[in-house]
Design a protein around this motif. Structure first.
Motif: not given
Length: 219
Positions: A125-132
């Motif tokens: 969740e954290a990696a795939l939705s991160y904006s950079k």
């Protein structure tokens, strides 16, 4: 809001890359600390390892017992009904740690998110939705708990992903690992997938494979 408490391991020379590594249910940030020297990363690759501690939460499948947990698990079955609000909150807390690494001078494209079991679900969740754009995602003996709701950010549409799983995993069955692979491939990702003859654990051969993959994505 203050960042999650973490165990941090600095390289001998100033870090130019970072790995944020999430432990599993009931463990803490010290769980994977002994793995770092076993990776035998070269001196030319100075990586800061960050092992955050999950908050203490009551866990339904463990009779409401309070323990370190990234989110509550409501049902212990293949569908893995979880508290998505808590999971997404944990993911945002991990993204705050990514932001902090960027503030400390690490390029986002040199930051890897890694997670074991429950920590891996938060890592997805954290990696795939991160904006950079990130360097990569390492998913160990885990599953994609937010497959029905995850918002994949365009910045990480080509994120390198490596998934490892035990063929005899009695906690997170291997078919959940394969289900994650199918989900990702259907959305254009090209995740690596490798299994080891082990249960819900980490083995030496896997650690060696992790080392090779980290050196590849952080080259």
């Amino acid at each position: 809001m203050s960042p999650l408490p973490c165990v941090e391991i600095e390289p001998r020379s100033p870090a130019n890359a970072a790995v944020i590594w999430l432990h599993g249910l009931g463990a803490n940030g010290h769980d994977f600390e002994p793995v770092v020297p076993e990776l035998h990363l070269p001196e030319s690759l100075p990586v800061r390892f960050i092992f955050p501690h999950a908050p203490e939460l009551p866990v339904t499948i463990n009779s409401g017992y309070i323990m370190p947990a990234w989110y509550d698990i409501l049902e212990m079955n293949l569908d893995r009904k979880v508290d998505e609000i808590q999971l997404k909150t944990s993911a945002r807390n991990i993204q705050d740690l990514i932001d902090r690494e960027i503030e400390r001078g690490i390029d986002s494209r040199r930051i890897v998110i890694a997670g074991f079991s429950q920590g891996g679900a938060v890592g997805f969740e954290a990696a795939l939705s991160y904006s950079k754009p990130l360097a990569g995602l390492l998913a160990l003996s885990t599953y994609l708990a937010t497959a029905d709701s995850i918002g994949i950010h365009s910045a990480n549409r080509h994120l390198p992903i490596q998934i490892f799983h035990g063929t005899a995993d009695e906690v997170v069955p291997e078919q959940l690992g394969r289900k994650s692979v199918t989900f990702l491939r259907d959305r254009g990702f090209q995740p690596g997938y490798q299994t080891f003859p082990m249960g819900h654990a980490v083995c030496l051969e896997e650690i060696q494979a992790i080392s090779g993959w980290l050196q590849q994505v952080l080259a």
